[in-house]
Design a protein around this motif. Structure first.
Motif, short mmCIF file in Angstrom:
data_model
loop_
_atom_site.label_atom_id
_atom_site.label_comp_id
_atom_site.label_asym_id
_atom_site.label_seq_id
_atom_site.Cartn_x
_atom_site.Cartn_y
_atom_site.Cartn_z
N ILE A 87 0.85 -1.20 0.00
CA ILE A 87 0.00 0.00 0.00
C ILE A 87 0.88 1.24 0.00
CG2 ILE A 87 -1.72 1.31 1.30
CD1 ILE A 87 -2.66 -1.44 2.42
N ARG A 88 1.90 1.24 0.83
CA ARG A 88 2.79 2.40 0.96
C ARG A 88 3.41 2.78 -0.38
NH1 ARG A 88 6.08 0.76 5.16
NH2 ARG A 88 7.47 -0.26 3.72
N GLN A 89 3.77 1.79 -1.18
CA GLN A 89 4.41 2.06 -2.46
C GLN A 89 3.46 2.69 -3.48
OE1 GLN A 89 6.03 -1.81 -3.31
NE2 GLN A 89 7.99 -1.31 -2.36
N SER A 90 2.17 2.58 -3.25
CA SER A 90 1.21 3.13 -4.19
C SER A 90 0.74 4.54 -3.81
CB SER A 90 -0.01 2.21 -4.30
OG SER A 90 -0.74 2.22 -3.10
N ILE A 91 1.30 5.09 -2.75
CA ILE A 91 0.89 6.41 -2.27
C ILE A 91 1.99 7.43 -2.58
CG2 ILE A 91 0.26 7.77 -0.24
CD1 ILE A 91 -0.77 5.10 0.96
N THR A 92 1.58 8.54 -3.14
CA THR A 92 2.52 9.61 -3.46
C THR A 92 3.12 10.17 -2.18
OG1 THR A 92 1.13 10.17 -5.35
CG2 THR A 92 2.76 11.81 -4.67
N CYS A 93 4.42 10.29 -2.14
CA CYS A 93 5.10 10.83 -0.96
C CYS A 93 4.93 12.35 -0.89
CB CYS A 93 6.58 10.49 -0.98
SG CYS A 93 6.89 8.75 -0.68
N THR A 94 4.68 12.83 0.29
CA THR A 94 4.58 14.27 0.54
C THR A 94 5.36 14.58 1.81
OG1 THR A 94 2.61 14.14 1.93
CG2 THR A 94 2.25 14.32 -0.44
N ASP A 99 -1.42 16.02 4.00
CA ASP A 99 -1.48 15.61 2.60
C ASP A 99 -1.29 14.10 2.46
OD1 ASP A 99 -1.80 18.26 1.93
OD2 ASP A 99 0.30 18.56 1.35
N PHE A 100 -0.37 13.53 3.22
CA PHE A 100 -0.13 12.09 3.15
C PHE A 100 -1.34 11.32 3.65
CE2 PHE A 100 1.67 8.00 4.46
CZ PHE A 100 2.38 7.67 3.30
N LEU A 101 -1.93 11.78 4.74
CA LEU A 101 -3.11 11.12 5.29
C LEU A 101 -4.28 11.21 4.31
CD1 LEU A 101 -3.78 9.56 7.82
CD2 LEU A 101 -4.45 11.68 8.92
N ALA A 102 -4.42 12.35 3.63
CA ALA A 102 -5.46 12.50 2.62
C ALA A 102 -5.23 11.54 1.45
CB ALA A 102 -5.52 13.94 2.12
N ALA A 103 -3.98 11.37 1.05
CA ALA A 103 -3.66 10.45 -0.04
C ALA A 103 -3.99 9.01 0.34
CB ALA A 103 -2.19 10.57 -0.43
N VAL A 104 -3.70 8.65 1.58
CA VAL A 104 -4.04 7.30 2.06
C VAL A 104 -5.56 7.13 2.08
CG1 VAL A 104 -3.93 5.71 4.02
CG2 VAL A 104 -1.93 7.07 3.42
#
Length: 184
Positions: A87-94, A99-104
């Motif tokens: 899952i982590r690899q499919s989320i854009t890093c910020t 922003d990261f929590l919103a992406a998750v």
């Protein structure tokens, strides 16, 4: 990475935060926010970042800015550590916790649709197996029903009752007839 988080005299084992996998976003989010709030690392989630410091910034502004930065970095590290690698690899890093929590969260909106379908299918196709008790069977269907309602699927309680009765074998026809004959 690290096994215990410490902040202001409070410690928390990292294992207290659930690992995010394919189907437990709500549990992970709740575990993450509760545990990091307890040890006061949620500042970056609660408050927007301050503007960049300048030479003339006051000491308390500098201290606050450092606390916010520490909170943001630590929260990000913990989130990334407690998310399954696939899952982590499919989320854009910020660089921002929010922003990261919103992406998750956006990633798991997609999973909700599939999960709704799964629970709806379980609710409508599960039949009494005769092995477990009728009470356990009803509780299982009620769990599926409640999970769907938590996911904002609007189902009436009368549908649950109807589905429970329909899932019972012909051995329970007398119960079905009695229930259907009642006015309320």
């Amino acid at each position: 990475m690290f096994s215990v988080l410490e902040n202001q005299g409070l410690s928390l084992p990292l294992s207290a935060i659930k690992t995010l996998a394919e189907t437990n976003y709500e549990d992970w989010y709740e575990s993450l926010t509760i545990n990091l709030t307890i040890i006061n690392l949620d500042l970056a989630l609660r408050v927007e970042a301050l503007a960049a410091l300048i030479e003339k910034s006051f000491a308390e502004e500098k201290t606050y800015y450092e606390r916010w930065g520490h909170s943001n970095r630590t929260y990000l590290m913990i989130m990334k550590y407690t998310i399954d690698k696939s899952i982590r690899q499919s989320i854009t890093c910020t660089d921002s916790v929010k922003d990261f929590l919103a992406a998750v969260g956006d990633k798991f909106t997609k999973f909700d649709k599939a999960e709704k379908g799964t629970f709806m299918k379980l609710l409508t196709t599960t039949t009494y197996d005769g092995v477990s008790g009728v009470r356990e069977h009803i509780m299982k269907l009620t769990r599926f029903f409640n999970k769907l309602r938590q996911m904002k699927v609007e189902l009436a309680y009368s549908f649950l009752v109807w589905q429970v009765l329909e899932s019972l074998p012909s051995l329970f026809d007398a119960l079905k007839t009695t229930y259907n004959a009642q006015r309320d």
